[in-house]
Enzyme design. Structure first.
Site, PDB file in Angstrom:
ATOM      1  N   CYS A 112      15.908  54.257  -7.839  1.00 52.27           N
ATOM      2  CA  CYS A 112      15.514  54.688  -6.570  1.00 52.27           C
ATOM      3  C   CYS A 112      14.021  54.872  -6.682  1.00 52.27           C
ATOM      4  O   CYS A 112      13.389  55.014  -5.762  1.00 52.27           O
ATOM      5  CB  CYS A 112      16.217  56.060  -6.422  1.00 52.27           C
ATOM      6  SG  CYS A 112      17.838  56.022  -6.564  1.00 52.27           S
ATOM      7  N   HIS A 246      12.484  58.307  -0.606  1.00 52.74           N
ATOM      8  CA  HIS A 246      13.955  57.741  -0.976  1.00 52.74           C
ATOM      9  C   HIS A 246      14.905  58.533  -0.263  1.00 52.74           C
ATOM     10  O   HIS A 246      15.050  59.669  -0.379  1.00 52.74           O
ATOM     11  CB  HIS A 246      13.964  57.783  -2.437  1.00 52.74           C
ATOM     12  CG  HIS A 246      15.392  57.441  -2.685  1.00 52.74           C
ATOM     13  ND1 HIS A 246      16.142  56.027  -2.172  1.00 52.74           N
ATOM     14  CD2 HIS A 246      16.392  57.913  -3.574  1.00 52.74           C
ATOM     15  CE1 HIS A 246      17.222  56.197  -2.767  1.00 52.74           C
ATOM     16  NE2 HIS A 246      17.445  57.203  -3.650  1.00 52.74           N
ATOM     17  N   ASN A 276      22.578  55.600   1.138  1.00 53.74           N
ATOM     18  CA  ASN A 276      21.444  55.474  -0.254  1.00 53.74           C
ATOM     19  C   ASN A 276      21.440  53.923  -0.317  1.00 53.74           C
ATOM     20  O   ASN A 276      22.402  53.407  -1.041  1.00 53.74           O
ATOM     21  CB  ASN A 276      21.849  56.487  -1.088  1.00 53.74           C
ATOM     22  CG  ASN A 276      20.829  56.485  -2.165  1.00 53.74           C
ATOM     23  OD1 ASN A 276      20.198  55.727  -2.437  1.00 53.74           O
ATOM     24  ND2 ASN A 276      20.986  57.755  -2.857  1.00 53.74           N
TER      25      ASN A 276
HETATM   26  O1  UT7 Z   1      19.731  57.927  -5.118  1.00 51.50           O
HETATM   27  C1  UT7 Z   1      19.961  58.350  -6.410  1.00 51.50           C
HETATM   28  C2  UT7 Z   1      19.792  59.468  -6.659  1.00 51.50           C
HETATM   29  N1  UT7 Z   1      21.220  60.131  -6.323  1.00 51.50           N
HETATM   30  C3  UT7 Z   1      20.970  61.373  -5.463  1.00 51.50           C
HETATM   31  O2  UT7 Z   1      20.044  61.757  -5.187  1.00 51.50           O
HETATM   32  C4  UT7 Z   1      22.381  61.910  -5.248  1.00 51.50           C
HETATM   33  C5  UT7 Z   1      22.172  63.409  -5.497  1.00 51.50           C
HETATM   34  N2  UT7 Z   1      23.449  64.267  -5.251  1.00 51.50           N
HETATM   35  C6  UT7 Z   1      24.163  64.186  -4.117  1.00 51.50           C
HETATM   36  O3  UT7 Z   1      23.626  63.679  -3.159  1.00 51.50           O
HETATM   37  C7  UT7 Z   1      25.434  65.150  -4.046  1.00 51.50           C
HETATM   38  O4  UT7 Z   1      25.447  65.641  -5.438  1.00 51.50           O
HETATM   39  C8  UT7 Z   1      26.860  64.431  -3.798  1.00 51.50           C
HETATM   40  C9  UT7 Z   1      26.809  64.064  -2.322  1.00 51.50           C
HETATM   41  C10 UT7 Z   1      26.891  63.135  -4.517  1.00 51.50           C
HETATM   42  C11 UT7 Z   1      27.869  65.532  -4.006  1.00 51.50           C
HETATM   43  O5  UT7 Z   1      27.699  66.651  -3.071  1.00 51.50           O
HETATM   44  P1  UT7 Z   1      27.685  68.160  -3.651  1.00 51.50           P
HETATM   45  O6  UT7 Z   1      27.241  68.923  -2.408  1.00 51.50           O
HETATM   46  O7  UT7 Z   1      26.791  68.155  -4.952  1.00 51.50           O
HETATM   47  O8  UT7 Z   1      29.139  68.223  -3.862  1.00 51.50           O
HETATM   48  P2  UT7 Z   1      29.888  68.638  -5.250  1.00 51.50           P
HETATM   49  O9  UT7 Z   1      29.822  67.628  -6.366  1.00 51.50           O
HETATM   50  O10 UT7 Z   1      29.137  69.976  -5.441  1.00 51.50           O
HETATM   51  O11 UT7 Z   1      31.439  69.068  -4.976  1.00 51.50           O
HETATM   52  C12 UT7 Z   1      31.519  70.065  -4.123  1.00 51.50           C
HETATM   53  C13 UT7 Z   1      32.803  70.156  -3.801  1.00 51.50           C
HETATM   54  C14 UT7 Z   1      33.878  70.119  -4.893  1.00 51.50           C
HETATM   55  O12 UT7 Z   1      35.190  70.914  -4.701  1.00 51.50           O
HETATM   56  P3  UT7 Z   1      35.261  72.073  -5.137  1.00 51.50           P
HETATM   57  O13 UT7 Z   1      35.358  72.371  -6.699  1.00 51.50           O
HETATM   58  O14 UT7 Z   1      34.198  73.169  -4.483  1.00 51.50           O
HETATM   59  O15 UT7 Z   1      36.605  72.632  -4.529  1.00 51.50           O
HETATM   60  C15 UT7 Z   1      34.324  68.667  -5.158  1.00 51.50           C
HETATM   61  O16 UT7 Z   1      35.464  68.379  -5.586  1.00 51.50           O
HETATM   62  O17 UT7 Z   1      33.358  69.149  -2.971  1.00 51.50           O
HETATM   63  C16 UT7 Z   1      34.302  68.316  -3.420  1.00 51.50           C
HETATM   64  N3  UT7 Z   1      33.934  66.899  -3.408  1.00 51.50           N
HETATM   65  C17 UT7 Z   1      34.453  66.095  -2.092  1.00 51.50           C
HETATM   66  N4  UT7 Z   1      35.103  66.552  -1.302  1.00 51.50           N
HETATM   67  C18 UT7 Z   1      35.186  65.468  -0.230  1.00 51.50           C
HETATM   68  C19 UT7 Z   1      33.021  66.123  -3.946  1.00 51.50           C
HETATM   69  N5  UT7 Z   1      33.056  64.842  -3.423  1.00 51.50           N
HETATM   70  C20 UT7 Z   1      33.672  64.960  -2.274  1.00 51.50           C
HETATM   71  C21 UT7 Z   1      33.899  63.916  -1.126  1.00 51.50           C
HETATM   72  N6  UT7 Z   1      34.721  64.415  -0.322  1.00 51.50           N
HETATM   73  N7  UT7 Z   1      33.530  62.854  -1.242  1.00 51.50           N
END
Ligand code: UT7
Length: 320
Positions: A112, A246, A276
């Site tokens: 990125c 980005h 992304n």
């Molecule tokens: O470009 C390269 C660099 N990459 C980035 O900059 C990406 C940076 N990270 C992100 O964009 C985010 O961390 C993600 C979009 C990947 C994930 O979002 P998040 O808000 O950080 O989700 P999380 O991993 O904290 O998960 C929150 C909750 C969890 O459930 P509980 O434990 O709160 O019950 C996950 O199991 O959401 C759940 N979850 C999902 N639910 C539905 C995680 N992924 C999903 C999903 N659909 N796809």
């Protein structure tokens, strides 16, 4: 460093997958993806390759700049998803365009941050008087590196390419700021390209990400590096027309705007449509803004990349 962007181009595959299509593959929903990332759909390669998209984006950038392929001295392609290891994507682009006088190489692995590092590299060559005209491209077919069973990553990524023609310009002279922190590299990995390696777990062929760790890194480091690049160039926030970040996640962009106390309107976004696209996201956005007439002469832009490595960096450029 003195580099003026004088033409842009992009190529986006026509095939799309919306969030409902993703929800058929993994346990997720349109609502969750939109709310947590800002992504509604992503474009995915079918017959296209990283090379074909890079070449088409490059061709369009040359048309936009009004120059011929023979005038290019340097082609740099930022990519982590070339379809082959050798020859490099930049040499393949050279062949496609007929840019017979160009020196060509890829900036691989910076993901990125790849486009910002490629732009900086081109600008350094131009400043040094080594070359006069560069074609800088970001191109990714990430769908080939995506684990379509991992909801933590497959919701986020898309394919596409963007390109910029950069020319030496002594008046457009700004210092970039870049950083790397290898100690935190395991937050975002793609571990193996050799499919015949015995004992290599299947998931190692795909991008793996500790989403939360990368998210926290981004919202801390991106505002820092923007402040640093402004300070280094003796600029204030009022001197900046747009921040071209980005396109990783809408919430990251919003958090950066808030921390900098800048209006969100200065942070254009297009990840709703493309997801992304790693190294391609900045030049695709630049091209859209250019074609929409949203970049005005003298408009100062800050380009900011951040991601795997971990790496991050910012560059300032003035629109032609
Ligand atoms: O470009 C390269 C660099 N990459 C980035 O900059 C990406 C940076 N990270 C992100 O964009 C985010 O961390 C993600 C979009 C990947 C994930 O979002 P998040 O808000 O950080 O989700 P999380 O991993 O904290 O998960 C929150 C909750 C969890 O459930 P509980 O434990 O709160 O019950 C996950 O199991 O959401 C759940 N979850 C999902 N639910 C539905 C995680 N992924 C999903 C999903 N659909 N796809």
């Amino acid at each position: 460093m003195a580099g003026m962007i004088c033409g842009t181009g992009s190529y986006i595959p026509s095939y799309t997958m919306d969030n409902n299509d993703i929800a058929k593959l993994v346990d997720t929903s349109d609502e969750w993806i939109r709310e947590r990332t800002g992504v509604a759909r992503r474009h995915i390669v079918r017959q296209e390759t990283t090379v074909s998209m890079a070449s088409e984006a490059g061709k369009r950038a040359l048309e936009c700049a009004g120059i011929t392929a023979e005038e290019i001295d340097l082609i740099l392609v930022a990519t982590i998803s070339s379809n082959v290891i050798l020859p490099c994507t930049a040499c393949e682009v050279q062949k496609e365009l007929g840019a017979v006088h160009a020196t060509c190489f890829d900036i691989g692995g910076a993901a990125c941050t790849g486009f910002v590092l490629a732009y900086n590299t081109a600008a350094a060559y131009l400043s040094g008087g080594i070359y006069r005209t560069a074609l800088v491209i970001g191109s990714e077919s990430l769908s080939n590196l995506t684990n379509w069973e991992d909801r933590g990553t497959c919701i986020l990524f898309g394919d596409g390419a963007g390109a910029a023609v950069v020319r030496a310009d002594e008046k457009n002279c700004y210092f970039p700021v870049t950083h790397s922190e290898g100690a935190k590299g395991m937050a975002l990995t793609c571990k193996s390209r050799c499919r015949n390696g015995e004992g290599i777990p299947e998931e190692d062929y795909f991008i793996q990400m500790d989403g939360q760790a990368v998210f926290k890194f981004a919202v801390k480091r991106v505002p820092e590096v923007i402040r640093e690049v402004l300070e280094k160039n003796k600029l204030s926030r009022e001197d900046i027309g747009l921040y071209i970040l980005h396109q990783a996640n809408r919430r990251i962009v919003e958090a950066v705007a808030k921390r900098l106390e800048e209006p969100i309107e200065k942070f254009p976004m297009n990840l709703e449509e493309y997801g992304n696209t790693l190294s391609a996201s900045i030049p695709i956005l630049l091209d859209e803004l250019n074609r929409e007439g949203r970049l005005k002469p003298g408009h100062r832009l800050v380009l900011v990349g951040f991601g795997a490595g971990l790496t991050w960096g910012a560059a300032v450029t003035e629109w032609r």
